[in-house]
Design a protein around this motif. Structure first.
Motif, short mmCIF file in Angstrom:
data_model
loop_
_atom_site.label_atom_id
_atom_site.label_comp_id
_atom_site.label_asym_id
_atom_site.label_seq_id
_atom_site.Cartn_x
_atom_site.Cartn_y
_atom_site.Cartn_z
N ALA A 176 8.71 2.44 -3.41
CA ALA A 176 9.82 1.56 -2.87
C ALA A 176 9.22 0.84 -2.09
O ALA A 176 8.03 0.17 -2.14
N SER A 177 9.89 0.16 -0.89
CA SER A 177 9.40 -0.79 -0.22
C SER A 177 7.97 -0.47 0.53
O SER A 177 7.84 0.86 0.99
N ALA A 178 6.92 -1.27 0.52
CA ALA A 178 5.48 -0.52 0.71
C ALA A 178 4.76 -1.69 1.50
O ALA A 178 3.48 -1.58 1.10
N ARG A 179 5.15 -2.49 2.22
CA ARG A 179 4.30 -3.41 2.99
C ARG A 179 3.18 -2.71 3.76
O ARG A 179 3.55 -1.67 4.30
N ARG A 180 2.27 -3.35 3.53
CA ARG A 180 1.11 -2.46 4.17
C ARG A 180 1.41 -2.20 5.82
O ARG A 180 1.42 -2.97 6.51
N GLY A 181 1.39 -0.66 6.00
CA GLY A 181 1.49 -0.20 7.30
C GLY A 181 3.07 0.00 7.73
O GLY A 181 3.19 0.49 8.70
N ALA A 221 0.92 -1.26 -0.12
CA ALA A 221 -0.05 -0.04 0.10
C ALA A 221 1.07 1.27 -0.05
O ALA A 221 1.84 1.31 0.63
N TYR A 222 0.64 2.18 -0.74
CA TYR A 222 1.10 3.58 -0.91
C TYR A 222 0.41 4.53 -0.36
O TYR A 222 -0.22 5.27 -1.19
N LYS A 244 11.04 6.45 1.15
CA LYS A 244 11.37 6.72 -0.25
C LYS A 244 10.49 6.59 -1.27
O LYS A 244 10.80 6.84 -2.22
N ASN A 245 9.32 6.13 -0.83
CA ASN A 245 8.16 6.22 -1.67
C ASN A 245 7.66 7.87 -1.85
O ASN A 245 7.61 8.41 -0.78
N ARG A 246 7.80 8.46 -2.95
CA ARG A 246 7.44 9.64 -3.14
C ARG A 246 7.23 10.21 -4.35
O ARG A 246 7.55 9.34 -5.42
N PHE A 247 6.52 11.22 -4.90
CA PHE A 247 6.51 11.90 -5.90
C PHE A 247 7.83 12.52 -6.52
O PHE A 247 8.37 13.33 -5.61
N VAL A 248 7.98 12.21 -7.73
CA VAL A 248 9.15 13.23 -8.26
C VAL A 248 8.97 13.80 -9.52
O VAL A 248 8.19 13.31 -10.26
N PRO A 249 9.41 15.19 -9.50
CA PRO A 249 8.90 15.89 -10.74
C PRO A 249 9.94 15.64 -11.84
O PRO A 249 11.15 15.34 -11.35
N ALA A 289 8.72 3.07 -12.28
CA ALA A 289 9.43 3.77 -11.36
C ALA A 289 9.41 3.10 -9.96
O ALA A 289 8.43 3.03 -9.15
N LEU A 290 10.68 2.49 -9.68
CA LEU A 290 10.82 1.75 -8.42
C LEU A 290 12.08 1.58 -7.96
O LEU A 290 13.34 1.60 -8.71
N THR A 291 12.40 1.70 -6.61
CA THR A 291 13.57 1.70 -5.94
C THR A 291 13.68 0.30 -5.36
O THR A 291 12.62 0.05 -4.15
N PHE A 292 14.32 -0.66 -5.92
CA PHE A 292 14.83 -1.97 -5.15
C PHE A 292 15.57 -1.72 -3.97
O PHE A 292 16.68 -1.32 -4.19
N GLU A 293 15.15 -1.64 -2.83
CA GLU A 293 15.79 -1.19 -1.59
C GLU A 293 16.73 -2.09 -1.06
O GLU A 293 16.76 -3.50 -1.64
N LYS A 294 17.70 -1.72 -0.25
CA LYS A 294 18.86 -2.28 0.23
C LYS A 294 18.15 -3.56 1.03
O LYS A 294 17.22 -3.54 1.69
N GLY A 295 18.76 -4.81 0.55
CA GLY A 295 18.35 -6.03 1.31
C GLY A 295 17.29 -6.75 0.61
O GLY A 295 17.06 -8.00 0.82
#
Length: 565
Positions: free
Chosen positions: A330-335, A289-290, A340-345, A502-508
């Motif tokens: 980015a990483s977005a497990r519910r809750g 969820a975002y 790092k989830n954000r809108f980028v211009p 558009a996605l960031t695969f986060e560390k780990g």
């Protein structure tokens, strides 16, 4: 109920310099104000067919600017039962409260409108005639906008192609570009569940419709003249394009923006906006969820600003802002969503990126190291009677889940090849088009190959990011002259277009590439014969992983704060 149940077939003849319609001067003589009791009025098209519309008038005296939406889902149906919203975009009440007339019209052959319904085949001319009819009414000041999501977004796009003189702006949400790739066929493979169900939803026979000219997988005069991409050069207005990274029409939204913004005609070029959110055609399934990125809410904040600027001349700064706003997931497990989830211009799409290739290996690994061995391959048996089941993805219907569902629901099986990186030592951010450069063979004339991009969380959750197929006989294109069956046992290079994200695969986390040959019922299962009338057969398919056949996942790496190779 999902307000974004979609439409997906474009069957239109692009028109340039269309003739002025016969305007049916039938304004309501005593139309009520507000939204409680809209007036039904009729607009006569150039061929004499009359289309029915509900007209919602603001309180007070006009004339006012007008916003139109045209629907195959019935103006008196459940999509428009709530006057505050209409199929995913702002509805009559909000427009009326801000001094706009709002019109919702049944398209030809649907609801109360006359004529024969043929999906999107009449909507350039009918859209043109409806806009010019609205401009001539006593309650209109002649400044018209058009809006819509999904099917209504398609009719808005087609009206823009017709270039009616009084149409000044459009706001479209989750609508495709071309039938061939965006909605009916992807990589030459029928989007079976979406299309067959949608055709039934609007009362059409799926088998007969899909076999008719203009709906076949090959490219011909019937399909080319009905593709929206062929008519974009006629668009002369600013358009706001809203899409979602898990939407069934993701690529169409992006391609319309890019073409019109950079190559469009005067009035369109440089006047487009793009908003990409982490959403699907309907609500996302799975455990991601975002927060703060709901498409309906975010787009709703922009819709009235857009029309206020272009229909009322409001100096509200909407055109002073960057033309693109995209959500970097980015990483977005519910809750527990990452910050790092954000809108980028951005000044355009795609943003500047560096291409990197991840190479699968026979041991199930995925790395930046290109293969050096002379021979390496993996073979598997693909039985069309036992296809891999659909679990999530960019589908329309929620039956199999929409979006980043956990791919661990697909059991271990020999025809489902998973290749994973080691846990990432640093963030890897990507933005732009994703593809798989595939070297593969089959033991027959034809087969399918499917690819998936997956974000594997540290706890093992396999979040689907993108997936798409290629039908081997269409590996060089859909033009009949380019169709070529496979030579049994001979490897061929083919590109699987996974579309954009558009996605960031986060560390780990781990980056995962999946290769298989089916995804049912989302995509039609290939009988592996090259002849649809022949009895299906089990195929032996082979993926090559050596130095002369370096199958690779191709990613657009972007350099954002906190992310690197």
């Amino acid at each position: 109920m999902n307000r974004l149940i979609l439409a997906a077939v474009i069957a239109v003849l692009p028109l340039a310099g269309v003739a002025s319609p016969t305007i049916a001067q039938t304004p309501p003589t005593s139309a009520p104000t507000g939204v409680t009791k809209p007036a039904e009025v009729w607009a006569e098209m150039r061929d004499g067919v009359r289309l029915a519309a509900n007209v919602y008038l603001p309180a007070g005296s006009g004339p006012w600017p007008v916003v139109v939406t045209r629907t195959p889902y019935l103006k008196d149906g459940p999509f428009y039962a709530d006057p505050r919203s209409a199929a995913g975009v702002d509805g009559p009440q909000l427009y009326n409260d801000h001094g706009y007339v709002f019109i919702v019209q049944d398209v030809r052959g649907r609801g109360h409108s006359q004529g024969h319904y043929s999906p999107f085949s009449d909507d350039i001319a009918d859209g043109y005639d409806t806009i010019e009819w609205a401009a001539a009414q006593s309650w209109s000041n002649g400044k018209i906008g058009i809006t819509g999501a999904s099917a209504m977004g398609i009719t808005a796009n087609l009206a823009a192609i017709g270039a009616p003189p009084h149409l000044l702006a459009a706001f479209t949400v989750v609508s495709p570009l071309d039938r061939s790739e965006s909605s009916t066929y992807t990589g030459g493979v029928l989007r079976q569940a979406d299309m067959e169900r949608w055709l039934g939803f609007v009362g059409l026979d799926a088998g007969g419709t899909l076999a008719s000219p203009g709906f076949r997988p090959t490219s011909d005069v019937f399909s080319d003249r009905s593709e929206m991409s062929q008519g974009l050069k006629y668009v002369r207005i600013p358009m706001y394009h809203v899409g979602g990274w898990y939407d069934a029409f993701d690529e169409g939204t992006l391609e319309k923006f890019v073409w019109l913004q950079n190559r469009g005609a005067e009035g369109a070029r440089g006047q487009q906006k793009l908003l990409m959110t982490p959403s699907g055609h309907g609500p996302l399934a799975g455990d991601l969820a975002y927060p703060g990125a709901d498409r309906t809410e975010v787009a709703g904040q922009q819709e009235l600003r857009w029309f206020d600027h272009w229909l009322k001349g409001a100096d509200n700064g909407v055109m002073d802002e960057p033309p693109v706003s995209y959500f970097m997931m980015a990483s977005a497990r519910r809750g527990a969503a990452s910050d790092k989830n954000r809108f980028v211009p951005s000044g355009d799409w795609p943003p500047a990126a560096h291409e990197v290739r991840y190479y699968p290996s026979p041991d199930g690994g995925l790395s930046l190291d290109a293969p050096t061995v002379r021979q390496s391959k993996i073979s598997y048996r693909f039985d069309p009677a036992a296809p891999v089941a659909t679990v999530g993805g960019s589908t329309i219907w929620s039956d199999f889940g929409i979006g980043p569902m956990d791919q661990r629901k697909i059991p271990i099986r020999a025809d489902y090849l998973r290749f994973k990186t080691e846990p990432l030592a640093r963030d890897v951010s990507i933005a732009g088009p994703i593809s798989v450069d595939l070297y593969a063979a089959t033991d027959g004339a034809d087969t399918d190959f499917m690819a998936k991009l997956v974000d594997v969380y540290p706890d093992g959750y396999e979040a689907l990011v993108l997936d798409a197929p290629i039908r081997a006989q269409y590996r060089q294109g859909r033009d009949p002259a380019l169709l070529k069956m496979m030579t049994p046992g001979v490897p061929e290079r083919m590109r699987i277009d996974l579309w954009d994200t558009a996605l960031t695969f986060e560390k780990g986390h781990r980056i995962e590439l999946v290769i298989t040959s089916s995804n049912s019922p989302r995509f039609a299962v290939n009988p592996n014969t090259g002849d649809p009338t022949a009895k299906p057969r089990v195929a032996v398919n082979t993926i090559y992983l050596d130095r002369d056949h370096p199958t690779a996942l191709v990613l657009p790496l972007v350099y954002l704060e906190g992310a690197s190779r």
